[in-house]
Design an enzyme around this catalytic site. Sequence first.
Site, PDB file in Angstrom:
ATOM      1  N   HIS A 104       0.812  -1.224   0.000  1.00  0.00           N
ATOM      2  CA  HIS A 104       0.000   0.000   0.000  1.00  0.00           C
ATOM      3  C   HIS A 104       0.836   1.261   0.000  1.00  0.00           C
ATOM      4  O   HIS A 104       0.313   2.362   0.151  1.00  0.00           O
ATOM      5  CB  HIS A 104      -0.983  -0.022   1.172  1.00  0.00           C
ATOM      6  CG  HIS A 104      -2.014  -1.085   0.984  1.00  0.00           C
ATOM      7  ND1 HIS A 104      -1.816  -2.364   1.423  1.00  0.00           N
ATOM      8  CD2 HIS A 104      -3.195  -1.080   0.329  1.00  0.00           C
ATOM      9  CE1 HIS A 104      -2.855  -3.108   1.066  1.00  0.00           C
ATOM     10  NE2 HIS A 104      -3.703  -2.350   0.403  1.00  0.00           N
ATOM     11  N   ASP A 161      -8.082   3.088   8.743  1.00  0.00           N
ATOM     12  CA  ASP A 161      -9.382   3.158   8.061  1.00  0.00           C
ATOM     13  C   ASP A 161      -9.593   1.935   7.181  1.00  0.00           C
ATOM     14  O   ASP A 161     -10.704   1.451   7.033  1.00  0.00           O
ATOM     15  CB  ASP A 161      -9.452   4.405   7.171  1.00  0.00           C
ATOM     16  CG  ASP A 161      -9.413   5.674   7.991  1.00  0.00           C
ATOM     17  OD1 ASP A 161      -9.693   5.606   9.200  1.00  0.00           O
ATOM     18  OD2 ASP A 161      -9.092   6.733   7.420  1.00  0.00           O
ATOM     19  N   GLU A 271     -13.160  11.319  13.330  1.00  0.00           N
ATOM     20  CA  GLU A 271     -12.442  11.656  12.098  1.00  0.00           C
ATOM     21  C   GLU A 271     -13.179  12.795  11.415  1.00  0.00           C
ATOM     22  O   GLU A 271     -14.129  13.371  11.965  1.00  0.00           O
ATOM     23  CB  GLU A 271     -12.312  10.436  11.172  1.00  0.00           C
ATOM     24  CG  GLU A 271     -11.303   9.413  11.670  1.00  0.00           C
ATOM     25  CD  GLU A 271     -10.725   8.525  10.577  1.00  0.00           C
ATOM     26  OE1 GLU A 271     -11.001   8.773   9.382  1.00  0.00           O
ATOM     27  OE2 GLU A 271      -9.985   7.579  10.916  1.00  0.00           O
TER      28      GLU A 271
HETATM   29  C1  LIG Z   1      -6.293   2.325   0.805  1.00  0.00           C
HETATM   30  C2  LIG Z   1      -5.294   2.689   1.862  1.00  0.00           C
HETATM   31  C3  LIG Z   1      -5.731   3.077   3.103  1.00  0.00           C
HETATM   32  C4  LIG Z   1      -4.821   3.425   4.091  1.00  0.00           C
HETATM   33  N1  LIG Z   1      -5.289   3.811   5.313  1.00  0.00           N
HETATM   34  C5  LIG Z   1      -4.420   4.130   6.280  1.00  0.00           C
HETATM   35  C6  LIG Z   1      -4.881   4.528   7.557  1.00  0.00           C
HETATM   36  O1  LIG Z   1      -6.075   4.638   7.825  1.00  0.00           O
HETATM   37  N2  LIG Z   1      -3.951   4.808   8.502  1.00  0.00           N
HETATM   38  C7  LIG Z   1      -2.615   4.696   8.255  1.00  0.00           C
HETATM   39  O2  LIG Z   1      -1.817   4.920   9.155  1.00  0.00           O
HETATM   40  N3  LIG Z   1      -2.163   4.350   7.048  1.00  0.00           N
HETATM   41  C8  LIG Z   1      -3.026   4.076   6.057  1.00  0.00           C
HETATM   42  N4  LIG Z   1      -2.550   3.720   4.830  1.00  0.00           N
HETATM   43  C9  LIG Z   1      -1.101   3.758   4.588  1.00  0.00           C
HETATM   44  C10 LIG Z   1      -0.426   2.494   5.093  1.00  0.00           C
HETATM   45  O3  LIG Z   1      -0.281   2.555   6.491  1.00  0.00           O
HETATM   46  C11 LIG Z   1       0.941   2.384   4.484  1.00  0.00           C
HETATM   47  O4  LIG Z   1       0.828   2.162   3.118  1.00  0.00           O
HETATM   48  C12 LIG Z   1       1.789   1.342   5.147  1.00  0.00           C
HETATM   49  O5  LIG Z   1       2.987   1.349   4.457  1.00  0.00           O
HETATM   50  C13 LIG Z   1       1.223  -0.066   5.241  1.00  0.00           C
HETATM   51  O6  LIG Z   1       1.023  -0.673   4.027  1.00  0.00           O
HETATM   52  P1  LIG Z   1       1.383  -2.211   3.758  1.00  0.00           P
HETATM   53  O7  LIG Z   1       0.990  -3.071   4.894  1.00  0.00           O
HETATM   54  O8  LIG Z   1       0.857  -2.521   2.413  1.00  0.00           O
HETATM   55  O9  LIG Z   1       2.988  -2.201   3.770  1.00  0.00           O
HETATM   56  P2  LIG Z   1       3.983  -1.921   2.567  1.00  0.00           P
HETATM   57  O10 LIG Z   1       3.496  -0.772   1.796  1.00  0.00           O
HETATM   58  O11 LIG Z   1       4.273  -3.172   1.831  1.00  0.00           O
HETATM   59  O12 LIG Z   1       5.289  -1.520   3.370  1.00  0.00           O
HETATM   60  C14 LIG Z   1       5.455  -0.225   3.873  1.00  0.00           C
HETATM   61  C15 LIG Z   1       6.925   0.001   4.233  1.00  0.00           C
HETATM   62  O13 LIG Z   1       7.263  -0.824   5.335  1.00  0.00           O
HETATM   63  C16 LIG Z   1       8.212  -1.798   4.959  1.00  0.00           C
HETATM   64  N5  LIG Z   1       7.741  -3.048   5.541  1.00  0.00           N
HETATM   65  C17 LIG Z   1       6.647  -3.765   5.212  1.00  0.00           C
HETATM   66  N6  LIG Z   1       6.534  -4.823   6.016  1.00  0.00           N
HETATM   67  C18 LIG Z   1       7.573  -4.770   6.868  1.00  0.00           C
HETATM   68  C19 LIG Z   1       8.024  -5.591   7.925  1.00  0.00           C
HETATM   69  N7  LIG Z   1       7.360  -6.684   8.266  1.00  0.00           N
HETATM   70  N8  LIG Z   1       9.145  -5.239   8.577  1.00  0.00           N
HETATM   71  C20 LIG Z   1       9.836  -4.124   8.243  1.00  0.00           C
HETATM   72  N9  LIG Z   1       9.475  -3.320   7.232  1.00  0.00           N
HETATM   73  C21 LIG Z   1       8.346  -3.636   6.567  1.00  0.00           C
HETATM   74  C22 LIG Z   1       8.226  -1.823   3.449  1.00  0.00           C
HETATM   75  O14 LIG Z   1       9.485  -2.201   2.927  1.00  0.00           O
HETATM   76  C23 LIG Z   1       7.889  -0.388   3.116  1.00  0.00           C
HETATM   77  O15 LIG Z   1       9.026   0.407   3.205  1.00  0.00           O
HETATM   78  C24 LIG Z   1      -3.433   3.385   3.813  1.00  0.00           C
HETATM   79  C25 LIG Z   1      -2.987   3.010   2.548  1.00  0.00           C
HETATM   80  C26 LIG Z   1      -3.909   2.674   1.578  1.00  0.00           C
HETATM   81  C27 LIG Z   1      -3.415   2.333   0.219  1.00  0.00           C
END
Ligand SMILES: Cc1cc2nc3c(=O)[nH]c(=O)nc-3n(C[C@H](O)[C@H](O)[C@H](O)COP(=O)(O)OP(=O)(O)OC[C@H]3O[C@@H](n4cnc5c(N)ncnc54)[C@H](O)[C@@H]3O)c2cc1C
Length: 482
Positions: A104, A161, A271
């Site tokens: 994400h 969210d 919110e």
């Molecule tokens: C539709 C949508 C809604 C969202 N809503 C919210 C919200 O309400 N509140 C909020 O705070 N954020 C929100 N986000 C943002 C979200 O928190 C970030 O995108 C966050 O990076 C988590 O996404 P992900 O789990 O897909 O991790 P990724 O995007 O895959 O990873 C995010 C980062 O963390 C690193 N990473 C991933 N897993 C690990 C791990 N296990 N150990 C160490 N590093 C790691 C990755 O290399 C990257 O740098 C939203 C994003 C989207 C697209």
Amino acid sequence: MSSRTVSRRTLLQGALVAVAFNPMSRSWASTLEAGAVSLPPLDGELLMDTTSRTAASEDFGHILHRTPWAVLVPGSVKDIVAMVRFARRQGLKIAAARGLGESHSTFGQSQVTAGIVIDMSTLSTIHEVGEDSAWVDAGVRWHELLQASLPSGKSPPVLTDYIELSIGGTLSAGGIGGQAFRWGLQVDNVLEMDVVTGRGELVRCSRWRERPLFDAVRSGLGQFGIIVRARVRLVEVPPRARTYIALYNDLHRFMEDQRRLIEDGRFDYVEGSAVASNGGRAYQLEGVKYFTPGAEPHDSRLLAGLGYEPGTLQVSDGSYFDFANRLAPLVELLKQLGVWGFPHPWLDMFVPARSAESFVQEVLSQTTEADMGQGPILLYPFRASELTTPFLRIPNDRHVFLFSLLRTAIPPTPENVASLVQKNRVIFDRLTAIGGKLYPVDAVPLSTADWRRHFHPAWERFEHAKRRYDPDRILTPGQGIF
Ligand SMILES: Cc1cc2nc3c(=O)[nH]c(=O)nc-3n(C[C@H](O)[C@H](O)[C@H](O)COP(=O)(O)OP(=O)(O)OC[C@H]3O[C@@H](n4cnc5c(N)ncnc54)[C@H](O)[C@@H]3O)c2cc1C
């Protein structure tokens, strides 16, 4: 999943098998040719095929695409330890992603050029759901944890969210939601973690054990270790949620009411957003009260003294789970329309309350409907005192507003995307000038100097932690910090 996501079955079908890495040619080898180094034995697989690597070059942003040399589909934590050690010895970069093409991030944060992406979605076991905490793999999604914990009336205290995010991903970023004013962020509610550091050591850390690592990894943007397991706090929650939505025309009154609500704590969730209204913008307050049937919330008490526009109030009841999972139907629709797969040049900001009204006015006056592509504009406050994670940088003020321009690039052309990313950068510079901070999950091009400023005055601590836990700087290059 985005429309471009590839299923695991497809990935495995197209897999190439390498047994070694040739450090001279910097390429994989299918035999142990002269000078090549054997790959470590794995419980899972290391995929080098084009389909897998291309999938790992995608994220929700669909803006940057860096193709890794391989994808690790770990069969165990041991695999992550082995591959981090291998990567370190061979000078390869390595980063975790929630899933291939399912990250994400919006600006390549989980992508890797010269190295390996770890598909965390295979580490998705919920090991234990206890009275006040759950012990889970980092690839578990909040949605899955909630389904496991709600039968015993428990939930993580703060939820994003959108609950399809991975636990490891949001713990690396922050994890904010409408309950943050009371509980802080998700990083403030993790109790213990197993982390594979950039040295390839598996370390358990908590407030009482290996505290520097615990403090570094939370909101550490993947710079110090790969989180493989986490013990996250659970709290008791009532089974139902009543949602109150009302509109304001006056931004000042809207923000004042929000601040009042997070101080008096009458709602469990607060919110808000800026919404299109009569050719202009209105401000939508969203307050939620959890309850047990038979002890329904007292509407007039909850709404007392609020200055929303008469006739705009909407009240609805639903289960706690449906409330937590409220974005699912919209996301499904966006996927069907194909819009979920469009580029998302998002901008997420933490704005100090003292300048928030004028800053929000200024940004909104310069942001057209076309700039948003119908994406939401979030605006809600939390209390800074509840946020205790050192590397989650927020402005210095009692109240801080999350202000997010969650843009969809329509049309999804490179020119439009570039223009929106540039607009993000201009707004970011204004934000910095008023003492605001980025919530760094978004699409803003940042230099090393920007990152230094972002972490100031904790930059030296951040750098020190990097030297200590990832001395060869192999972890998570997509953040562009080092
Ligand atoms: C539709 C949508 C809604 C969202 N809503 C919210 C919200 O309400 N509140 C909020 O705070 N954020 C929100 N986000 C943002 C979200 O928190 C970030 O995108 C966050 O990076 C988590 O996404 P992900 O789990 O897909 O991790 P990724 O995007 O895959 O990873 C995010 C980062 O963390 C690193 N990473 C991933 N897993 C690990 C791990 N296990 N150990 C160490 N590093 C790691 C990755 O290399 C990257 O740098 C939203 C994003 C989207 C697209």
